[in-house]
Design a protein around this motif. Structure first.
Motif, PDB file in Angstrom:
ATOM      1  N   ALA A  84       0.752  -1.331  -0.027  1.00  0.00           N
ATOM      2  CA  ALA A  84       0.147   0.029   0.028  1.00  0.00           C
ATOM      3  C   ALA A  84       0.734   1.242  -0.056  1.00  0.00           C
ATOM      4  CB  ALA A  84      -0.767  -0.036   1.127  1.00  0.00           C
ATOM      5  N   ALA A  85       1.987   1.279  -0.469  1.00  0.00           N
ATOM      6  CA  ALA A  85       2.721   2.272  -0.889  1.00  0.00           C
ATOM      7  C   ALA A  85       3.348   2.665  -2.129  1.00  0.00           C
ATOM      8  CB  ALA A  85       3.985   2.269   0.086  1.00  0.00           C
ATOM      9  N   GLY A  86       2.700   2.086  -3.341  1.00  0.00           N
ATOM     10  CA  GLY A  86       2.978   2.088  -4.726  1.00  0.00           C
ATOM     11  C   GLY A  86       4.212   1.181  -4.786  1.00  0.00           C
ATOM     12  N   LEU A  87       4.611   1.116  -6.112  1.00  0.00           N
ATOM     13  CA  LEU A  87       5.598  -0.007  -6.227  1.00  0.00           C
ATOM     14  C   LEU A  87       6.891   0.910  -6.223  1.00  0.00           C
ATOM     15  CD1 LEU A  87       4.084  -1.798  -9.387  1.00  0.00           C
ATOM     16  CD2 LEU A  87       4.167  -2.413  -7.204  1.00  0.00           C
ATOM     17  N   ASP A  88       7.245   1.905  -5.976  1.00  0.00           N
ATOM     18  CA  ASP A  88       8.254   2.728  -5.707  1.00  0.00           C
ATOM     19  C   ASP A  88       8.393   2.927  -4.009  1.00  0.00           C
ATOM     20  OD1 ASP A  88       6.537   4.952  -5.370  1.00  0.00           O
ATOM     21  OD2 ASP A  88       7.537   6.210  -6.706  1.00  0.00           O
ATOM     22  N   ALA A  89       7.425   2.726  -3.478  1.00  0.00           N
ATOM     23  CA  ALA A  89       7.645   2.988  -1.989  1.00  0.00           C
ATOM     24  C   ALA A  89       7.068   4.384  -1.666  1.00  0.00           C
ATOM     25  CB  ALA A  89       8.696   2.452  -1.496  1.00  0.00           C
ATOM     26  N   HIS A  90       7.086   5.308  -2.620  1.00  0.00           N
ATOM     27  CA  HIS A  90       6.923   6.714  -2.050  1.00  0.00           C
ATOM     28  C   HIS A  90       5.454   7.076  -2.347  1.00  0.00           C
ATOM     29  CE1 HIS A  90      11.412   6.610  -3.285  1.00  0.00           C
ATOM     30  NE2 HIS A  90      11.364   6.325  -2.057  1.00  0.00           N
ATOM     31  N   LYS A  91       4.580   6.292  -2.555  1.00  0.00           N
ATOM     32  CA  LYS A  91       3.299   6.835  -2.956  1.00  0.00           C
ATOM     33  C   LYS A  91       2.138   6.020  -1.847  1.00  0.00           C
ATOM     34  CE  LYS A  91       4.211   7.800  -7.586  1.00  0.00           C
ATOM     35  NZ  LYS A  91       3.945   7.318  -9.143  1.00  0.00           N
ATOM     36  N   VAL A  92       2.126   6.449  -0.854  1.00  0.00           N
ATOM     37  CA  VAL A  92       1.494   5.851   0.371  1.00  0.00           C
ATOM     38  C   VAL A  92       0.036   6.046   0.097  1.00  0.00           C
ATOM     39  CG1 VAL A  92       0.638   5.893   2.692  1.00  0.00           C
ATOM     40  CG2 VAL A  92       2.951   6.470   2.113  1.00  0.00           C
ATOM     41  N   ASP A  93      -0.822   4.890   0.070  1.00  0.00           N
ATOM     42  CA  ASP A  93      -2.244   4.942  -0.454  1.00  0.00           C
ATOM     43  C   ASP A  93      -2.893   3.933   0.379  1.00  0.00           C
ATOM     44  OD1 ASP A  93      -4.544   4.798  -1.615  1.00  0.00           O
ATOM     45  OD2 ASP A  93      -3.922   4.361  -3.470  1.00  0.00           O
TER      46      ASP A  93
END
Length: 329
Positions: A84-93
């Motif tokens: 739940a953080a995007g595939l780059d780990a920087h898009k918390v969702d």
């Protein structure tokens, strides 16, 4: 033996991040050999991430390959996945759509070879209330048996207390090491102890600063992801290595390696009144290092006090994370 969701886990777990989340992932057969070594040495709590690697090769694709080769190990491993953080780990969702997309993708990549025992949102989503995020995870995934339970990652004490009113928390994953003892004083460890939640200590070797492997900045490859971390910047790196020598001297005096001292310290912290059960999850890629990390040493009360005093007195140079990586405040 510590337990998580009623399952016994070894006193030391295993972090899989370094196997796939790097510019030059190690060969898959070497990664599988490392995982097998961890399990053979009692490190059966495995911690991985949806974003540890590329869409084509990441923790989940590696785990699927491992359990395809060793299906008998599936029930031996307690698996925790961050997402739940995007595939780059920087898009918390943490929105319903974001959580569903993340968990469903992880389950799809595992191909049914292993249950996800714990799913953690890698960070708290400030735009989505916790009751919304956990409502989806609990009702649609835990209660239907698709995942075993819900964990928390990189949270502050108030978030732990808030979450505990909504769901049963399987574990709380936070950074804890001799270089980063913050959670012992900022209420996080106390909240875990009060609520009887195991604390999973990631980076117990401070991303390699407490391994003795680094002697100078030249020991880091130009492609190493460690360059983005402030503690590895040129102005901080050597100062931190000098600090590590203080702990190295204590390890030498005790007759163990620095990693063994650092990992054993995180576990010894559990003995203190008002402390939670702590399970460190060091990551290593070489079987020899994994075996070393699994060998604990007894920390006496006097040694625990000395290590704690040193940890609080030293001034580590640089922040834990660069500014572009989100946190829970």
């Amino acid at each position: 033996m510590p337990t998580i969701l009623g399952k016994e886990v070894g006193p030391v777990g295993y972090g899989l991040m370094g196997l796939t989340w790097r510019p030059d992932p190690i060969p898959i057969e070497d990664a599988i050999a490392a995982m097998k070594t961890a399990l053979q040495n009692g490190m059966n709590l495995w911690n991985a991430g949806e974003f540890y690697g590329t869409p084509e090769y990441n923790s989940l694709t590696l785990l699927e390959r491992y359990f395809a080769k060793y299906p008998e190990d599936a029930d031996k491993v307690v698996l925790s996945i961050k997402g739940a953080a995007g595939l780059d780990a920087h898009k918390v969702d943490g929105s319903p759509e974001g959580v569903r997309s993340s968990v469903d993708r992880c389950l799809e990549l595992l191909k049914g070879r292993k249950t996800i025992d714990i799913f953690e949102c890698a960070r708290r989503d400030p735009k989505t209330p916790l009751y919304v995020t956990f409502g989806v995870l609990d009702k649609e995934y835990v209660q239907t048996g698709k995942i075993g339970g819900i964990g928390l990652s990189e949270v502050k004490a108030s978030t732990i207390h808030e979450a505990a009113k909504l769901i049963k928390i399987a574990a709380v994953e936070v950074e804890l090491s001799l270089f980063t003892p913050d959670v012992l004083d900022n209420g996080v460890a106390a909240a875990c102890a009060e609520l009887k939640i195991p604390l999973i200590a990631y980076a117990p070797l401070s991303r390699g600063l407490l391994t003795g492997q680094f002697k100078s900045l030249g020991d880091l490859s130009e492609q190493s992801m460690l360059h983005v971390y402030p503690r590895f910047h040129p102005e901080a790196f050597q100062a931190n290595l000098d600090l590590a020598k203080q702990f190295e001297a204590l390890a030498s005096k005790k007759g163990c390696t620095l990693p063994q001292l650092a990992i054993s310290w995180t576990i010894a912290v559990s003995r203190k009144p008002g402390s939670p059960t702590v399970i460190p999850i060091p990551g290593a890629t070489k079987p020899s290092r994994i075996e070393e990390n699994s060998k604990l040493v007894e920390i006496t009360d006097d040694e625990l006090a000395e290590l704690e005093k040193t940890a609080k007195e030293i001034k580590v140079a640089g922040k834990r994370y660069p500014d572009f990586i989100p946190s829970d405040g």
